[in-house]
Design a protein around this motif. Sequence first.
Motif, short mmCIF file in Angstrom:
data_model
loop_
_atom_site.label_atom_id
_atom_site.label_comp_id
_atom_site.label_asym_id
_atom_site.label_seq_id
_atom_site.Cartn_x
_atom_site.Cartn_y
_atom_site.Cartn_z
N GLU A 62 0.85 -1.19 0.00
CA GLU A 62 0.00 0.00 0.00
C GLU A 62 0.89 1.24 0.00
N GLY A 63 0.99 1.86 -1.15
CA GLY A 63 1.87 3.02 -1.25
C GLY A 63 3.30 2.60 -0.96
N ARG A 64 3.94 3.30 -0.03
CA ARG A 64 5.33 2.99 0.28
C ARG A 64 5.45 1.98 1.42
N ARG A 65 4.36 1.48 1.93
CA ARG A 65 4.40 0.54 3.05
C ARG A 65 3.99 -0.86 2.62
N VAL A 66 4.57 -1.83 3.29
CA VAL A 66 4.22 -3.23 3.09
C VAL A 66 3.51 -3.72 4.35
N HIS A 67 2.30 -4.19 4.20
CA HIS A 67 1.53 -4.73 5.32
C HIS A 67 1.42 -6.24 5.15
N ALA A 68 1.72 -6.97 6.20
CA ALA A 68 1.68 -8.44 6.12
C ALA A 68 1.09 -9.03 7.40
N ARG A 69 0.61 -10.24 7.27
CA ARG A 69 0.13 -10.99 8.42
C ARG A 69 0.90 -12.30 8.46
N VAL A 70 1.52 -12.58 9.60
CA VAL A 70 2.38 -13.76 9.74
C VAL A 70 1.86 -14.60 10.90
N LYS A 81 4.67 -4.52 9.48
CA LYS A 81 4.80 -3.40 8.55
C LYS A 81 6.28 -3.21 8.20
N LEU A 82 6.55 -2.97 6.94
CA LEU A 82 7.90 -2.63 6.49
C LEU A 82 7.80 -1.43 5.56
N TRP A 83 8.79 -0.57 5.61
CA TRP A 83 8.82 0.58 4.70
C TRP A 83 10.24 1.13 4.58
N LEU A 84 10.45 1.91 3.56
CA LEU A 84 11.72 2.60 3.34
C LEU A 84 11.47 4.10 3.38
N ASP A 85 12.51 4.85 3.61
CA ASP A 85 12.38 6.31 3.53
C ASP A 85 12.13 6.69 2.07
N LEU A 134 20.74 -2.91 6.68
CA LEU A 134 19.46 -3.46 7.09
C LEU A 134 18.66 -2.50 7.95
N GLN A 135 19.35 -1.65 8.73
CA GLN A 135 18.66 -0.71 9.61
C GLN A 135 17.85 0.33 8.83
N SER A 139 10.68 -1.26 10.22
CA SER A 139 9.74 -2.37 10.40
C SER A 139 9.09 -2.31 11.78
N GLU A 140 7.90 -2.88 11.82
CA GLU A 140 7.16 -3.03 13.07
C GLU A 140 6.47 -4.40 13.06
N CYS A 141 6.31 -4.97 14.23
CA CYS A 141 5.60 -6.24 14.35
C CYS A 141 4.86 -6.25 15.69
N THR A 142 3.67 -6.86 15.69
CA THR A 142 2.86 -6.89 16.91
C THR A 142 3.24 -8.05 17.83
N CYS A 143 4.26 -8.81 17.49
CA CYS A 143 4.67 -9.93 18.34
C CYS A 143 5.39 -9.39 19.58
N PRO A 144 5.53 -10.19 20.64
CA PRO A 144 6.18 -9.71 21.87
C PRO A 144 7.71 -9.64 21.79
N ASP A 145 8.29 -10.15 20.70
CA ASP A 145 9.75 -10.13 20.56
C ASP A 145 10.23 -8.69 20.40
N LYS A 146 11.16 -8.27 21.25
CA LYS A 146 11.65 -6.90 21.20
C LYS A 146 12.74 -6.69 20.14
N ALA A 147 13.30 -7.79 19.65
CA ALA A 147 14.35 -7.68 18.64
C ALA A 147 13.75 -7.21 17.32
N ASN A 148 14.53 -6.43 16.60
CA ASN A 148 14.07 -5.93 15.30
C ASN A 148 15.24 -6.02 14.31
N PRO A 149 15.11 -6.82 13.25
CA PRO A 149 13.88 -7.49 12.84
C PRO A 149 13.67 -8.81 13.58
#
Length: 301
Positions: A62-70, A81-85, A134-135, A139-149
């Motif tokens: 959607e536009g510049r963002r990637v929305h996914a369900r895992v 969610k993933l996106w680039l500047d 990679l930084q 990205s964002e994720c609703t999982c409880p894991d604090k590591a990114n990605p």
Amino acid sequence: MIVSTGGNSNGITTQLGQQGLGQQPWWVEQWMELINAYRFKKRLERAWDYARSGNVVSIRFEGRRVHARVQGTGEEPYKVKLWLDVLNDEDWGYVLEALSLKARWSAQLLAGIMPQDIERAFAASGKRLFPFKLQEVRSECTCPDKANPCKHVSAVYYLMGDRFSEDPFVLFQLRGRTRSQLLADLAERRRQGAVLRQEHVPHPVHAAIADPARWWRYDAALDPDLVVITPALEGESGLEGAGPLPLAEEPRFPEANRLFLERLREQGMAMGQLAMVRAMAAGADSTTNGEESGDGAGAVG
């Protein structure tokens, strides 16, 4: 752009195999190099398994963002969610200008091929198409894991590479320009360039260039103080300037060439004297009448 659930009831269809994507275009390999350089290898192994096993149940561009369900260990899939500047309009102006100046880039993009040297076009804006590290992939994720990605984000990342192999324009979309926008902007700039080239008309060609009969005529008024008419000096005629003429020898008439050249010189002198008289007469007429008719003046010398 929406990538929905495919034939695999557990997730989207993918070309990912046990050993990866296999032989892929260079732009896919460059995208994969970022995630494969991630130092948490165990997390990548789990992400790779998620991507291959269909745990990524949907991806939407959607536009510049990637929305996914895992799908993870819980009941409900996690939202990723993933996106680039994105590049601003001024930055894209520089990129489009560079792309429009090289026909090969436009042709390859129209054919669905990412030019190998595409970053040269983006260098004009001081920006990049591909993330440098990679930084730079937000990205964002609703999982409880604090590591990114996390493994869910990484699984989506792998699937994005899978999609890039089908449509390289997804990368441009993440930077702020969809396929249709990019191609329309390129077409418009090339039209503008064609119009500018048509409007750039060279200086008009003088009529004497196309009509040799005008070479020896000058009808415009001349300032008498700027014109000095003199006969040619010895050795300054056109015949001397031309050098030896390549005349064929005729044994039966050994004097023929010498006589021909003498007659030619005599004719040249006579024509020069005639031009001198006519030019002086034209000068006298201009003094009397306040205007000049320089017909024949250009033949002097």
